[in-house]
Design a protein around this motif. Structure first.
Motif, PDB file in Angstrom:
ATOM      1  N   ASN A 155       0.823  -1.214   0.000  1.00  0.00           N
ATOM      2  CA  ASN A 155       0.000   0.000   0.000  1.00  0.00           C
ATOM      3  C   ASN A 155       0.855   1.261   0.000  1.00  0.00           C
ATOM      4  N   ILE A 159      -1.282   4.326  -1.802  1.00  0.00           N
ATOM      5  CA  ILE A 159      -2.635   4.436  -1.265  1.00  0.00           C
ATOM      6  C   ILE A 159      -2.581   4.514   0.258  1.00  0.00           C
ATOM      7  N   ASP A 160      -1.377   4.464   0.789  1.00  0.00           N
ATOM      8  CA  ASP A 160      -1.192   4.691   2.224  1.00  0.00           C
ATOM      9  C   ASP A 160       0.164   5.376   2.383  1.00  0.00           C
ATOM     10  N   ASP A 180      -3.217  14.537  -1.699  1.00  0.00           N
ATOM     11  CA  ASP A 180      -4.030  13.409  -2.155  1.00  0.00           C
ATOM     12  C   ASP A 180      -4.205  13.457  -3.669  1.00  0.00           C
ATOM     13  N   THR A 218      -2.904  10.687  -6.267  1.00  0.00           N
ATOM     14  CA  THR A 218      -3.848  10.005  -7.152  1.00  0.00           C
ATOM     15  C   THR A 218      -3.363  10.068  -8.599  1.00  0.00           C
TER      16      THR A 218
END
Ligand SMILES: Nc1ncnc2c1ncn2[C@@H]1O[C@H](COP(=O)(O)OP(=O)(O)O)[C@@H](O)[C@H]1O
Ligand SMILES: [Mg+2]
Lengths: 245, 442
Positions: free
Chosen positions: A51, A56-57, A76, A80
């Motif tokens: 992750n 995503i983490d 973020d 993304t």
């Protein structure tokens, strides 16, 4: 230069007042084009590491450098966009979008913004990928009309469609019978050789670990083995001596 | 702008058919009720005004008032040449003019009697009569008789008269003397053709004038039929200005504020009654002035419909909000997957909002279609012409007029309310950290 570098990465989870140290300050590198296995028993920190590589983490401390870019402190939105351009994902439970058919599921990431695939090549590229994963006759089918193995093939094609530098697969075979699981790993390996995409998959299944060029073995959030092409990788932070599994 | 997220949103609606049908059905029901009220209110004032216009013989009226030597106030227009001049110089168009005198009389035939309001008009030349009334007995040709009278079916039945019979009438002249006259029954009108037919009794203007003490060419009020009802206010204003310009005495048209206890029209009349003058003083008024109260009903209906819209939809919105919250948990792994693959937070939110919007639009459109169907069915019902609701009907039927802007406004309100209801769950879905969303097993 390695495509991925983790430097003293720590991840703590907070369960109320209890701190769960999932990854305890590890460092390693992954070379471009390698077929990498992150191995270890359940709870050893495989998903947590994937992750963080997958953005995503985020680590509690330490740095994750991907394709030469230090990802620390990105917003973020930036994370993304980075995920979309550089990374592909394959999940344990396939995670296809149920309302889209095979072709649309594979196409989906292309529709989300800028990618390395020019628009006029989309169709032939998707058709090529569908051929690669052997689903030529299934393009109009919805995910719920497919077997587990077929779903994971769709997921592989989806992960590759944006021509990412890295594909991450968190226990891609865990929901498949062992024969199908081996086919999936073989398919990933074949694509890895053909188009030079770096693949990182995690597994707790000792049988499929050995297909990898580079094996990183974990236990309790630390690296207990780091071998590339049959040789131990000496790296700062990898302090533990190998322990029998 | 990519279309894949709205496409997924639309398919997600179809995927949960039961939930979608339930929520869209609730929206449709609410919109249907509100649309019916709006449609009814929209045509209500039109029907009332039109019916009154025909009942009274015009959309705009001019009447004259003067004092007799004995100080009695009477309603009369002695010489209308100036009014005609004012009419043509006002620059407005009209459809027809009708000169009217009126009196209340007791009609008697062979020992039976009934009290009726006699309306004196030029029977032979009235197009309105032939357009609006149907005869059950007698003939339009009989209208040439100088003492012709037209009564409704129910009056004819009560008196037990047939065309050709002579009816005696007892009444007062304008100056208050008792008088008697003889009328010859020319025709009987069918009650059900219209409300007017059932309550009006028509006689010859000239004959009525001679009986009540008005001269030839004189009458009480001039009714002006327009081709469009909504022009009456503008018409009256310009006629008023034009008459004023000719130097005629006129009652003020602006004295129409209500003190609450009376309608504006009553207030105007009362104020005018307290004045004295010499010669003829004219009053210009419209059907709407008479019907100010009916207008208030329309405003009340429309306000009420908005209130219903809000209450009904507050309930529906709670349901929608909850079911989207559930949908968010059901699809949490999908959301995590999309985020991993490169869908931005805002796009996740948009996807849910699209879904809500499509739901609202589908429900609203279905609701309006249902309302139109119900309206069409209700319009088929024929009402008893004697019933008091008759004035709000169009030729004996309920009618509806839905102003398109009103319909669009209702759709917009429901769309906005739905988006507001879904915003919180949509936002929660968007804010969900992808790792957490993906970890969730269900
Ligand atoms: N969100 C979380 N909250 C609390 N503890 C977590 C969370 N995610 C993982 N853990 C814990 O961190 C450790 C490593 O988990 P994980 O990375 O999922 O291991 P693996 O994928 O190898 O099974 C485990 O002890 C797990 O219980
Ligand atoms: Mg795991």
């Amino acid at each position: 230069m390695p495509i991925i570098q983790l430097r003293s990465v720590k991840k703590d989870y907070f369960l109320g007042k209890v701190i769960v140290p999932a990854v305890k300050g590890i460092s390693f590198s992954i070379e471009r084009g390698d077929f990498v296995s992150i191995a270890g028993p359940s709870g050893s920190g495989k998903s947590t590491i994937l992750n963080m590589i997958g953005l995503i983490d985020t680590p509690t401390s330490g740095e994750v450098i991907i394709d030469g870019k230090n990802t620390k402190g990105l917003s973020d939105q930036e994370l993304t966009r980075f995920r979309h351009e550089v990374l592909g994902f394959i999940f344990q439970s396939f995670n296809l979008i149920p309302v889209l058919n095979v072709w649309e599921n594979i196409e989906f990431p292309l529709l989300l913004g800028k990618t390395r695939v020019p628009k006029n090549e989309w169709k032939s590229w998707i058709d090529f990928l569908i051929g690669e994963v052997g689903l030529g006759d299934w393009r109009a089918h919805k995910p719920n009309e497919l077997s587990g193995g077929q779903r994971q093939r769709v997921a592989i094609a989806r992960a590759l469609v944006t021509k990412p530098s890295i594909v991450l697969a968190d226990e891609p075979t865990a929901n498949l019978d062992s024969a199908t699981g081996e086919q999936i790993i073989d398919l990933m390996k074949k694509i890895n050789r053909e188009i030079q995409t770096t693949f990182i998959f995690s597994t707790h299944d000792a049988k499929i670990v050995n297909i990898a060029d580079h094996i990183i073995r974990l236990r309790d959030g630390t690296i207990i083995e780091n071998r590339r092409n049959g040789e131990d990788v000496a790296e700062e932070g990898a302090v533990d001596t190998p322990v029998e599994d | 702008m990519n279309t894949v997220l709205p496409r997924i949103a639309a398919r997600n609606l179809l995927r949960q058919k039961k939930r979608t049908i339930l929520l869209a059905g609730a929206i449709a029901f609410g919109i249907m009720i509100v649309t019916l009220i709006n449609g009814f209110a929209g045509s209500f004032i039109q029907n009332v005004s039109e019916n009154f216009a025909y009942l009274l013989g015009g959309h705009v009226f001019v009447s004259g008032s003067e004092y007799t030597a004995s100080g009695r106030r009477i309603s009369v227009i002695r010489d209308d040449s100036v009014i005609m001049q004012a009419l043509s110089s006002s620059g407005q168009r009209w459809a027809s003019l009708q000169k009217t005198s009126e009196t209340t009389a007791t009609l008697i035939f062979e020992g039976k009697s009934i009290r009726q309001n006699l309306t004196g008009i030029d029977l032979a030349h009235s197009t309105m009569l032939k357009e609006r009334l149907a005869l059950i007995n007698g003939s339009w040709d009989n209208l040439a008789w100088p003492n012709a009278i037209i009564v409704s079916q129910s009056v004819a039945k009560k008196l037990n008269v047939l065309p050709g019979d002579t009816i005696v009438a007892q009444f007062q002249t304008v100056t208050g003397q008792n008088n008697v006259g003889e009328f010859r029954l020319a025709a009987v009108t069918v009650d059900s053709t219209s409300f007017i037919g059932s309550i009006m009794t028509y006689v010859q203007l000239d004959y009525l004038n001679s009986l009540i003490g008005l001269g030839k060419g004189e009458y009480m009020s001039l009714g002006i039929m327009l081709d469009k009802l909504d022009r009456s206010e503008a018409f009256a204003t310009s006629l008023y200005t034009s008459m004023k310009g000719m130097g005629l005495k006129l009652f003020d048209r602006s004295t129409r504020e209500s003190d609450g206890s009376m309608t504006p029209f009553q207030a105007m009349i009362q104020k005018q009654n307290s004045e004295t003058w010499t010669g003829t003083k004219y009053r210009v008024y419209t059907v709407d002035d008479v019907l100010a109260q009916a207008k208030q009903i329309v405003v009340a209906l429309d306000t009420g419909s908005v209130a219903i819209l809000i209450v009904l939809f507050a309930i529906v919105m709670i349901g929608i909000s909850n079911s989207f919250r559930m949908a968010m948990y059901e699809r949490i792994r999908e959301i995590g997957t999309m985020r991993a693959v490169g869908v931005q937070r805002g796009e996740i939110r948009s996807m849910f909002l699209y879904e809500a919007l499509f739901l609202a639009l589908a429900g609203a459109v279905v609701g309006i279609i249902l309302a139109l169907i119900v309206m069409a069915i209700l319009s088929l019902i024929t009402f008893d012409p004697q019933s008091p609701v008759f004035l709000i009907l169009k030729r004996g039927h309920l009618s509806f007029y839905l102003p398109p802007l009103r319909a669009l406004g209702n759709i917009a309100i429901i769309a906005v309310l739905t988006l507001v209801a879904v915003y919180a769950p949509a936002n929660a879905a968007a804010k969900m950290p992808p790792a957490e969303a993906l970890r969730t097993v269900k």
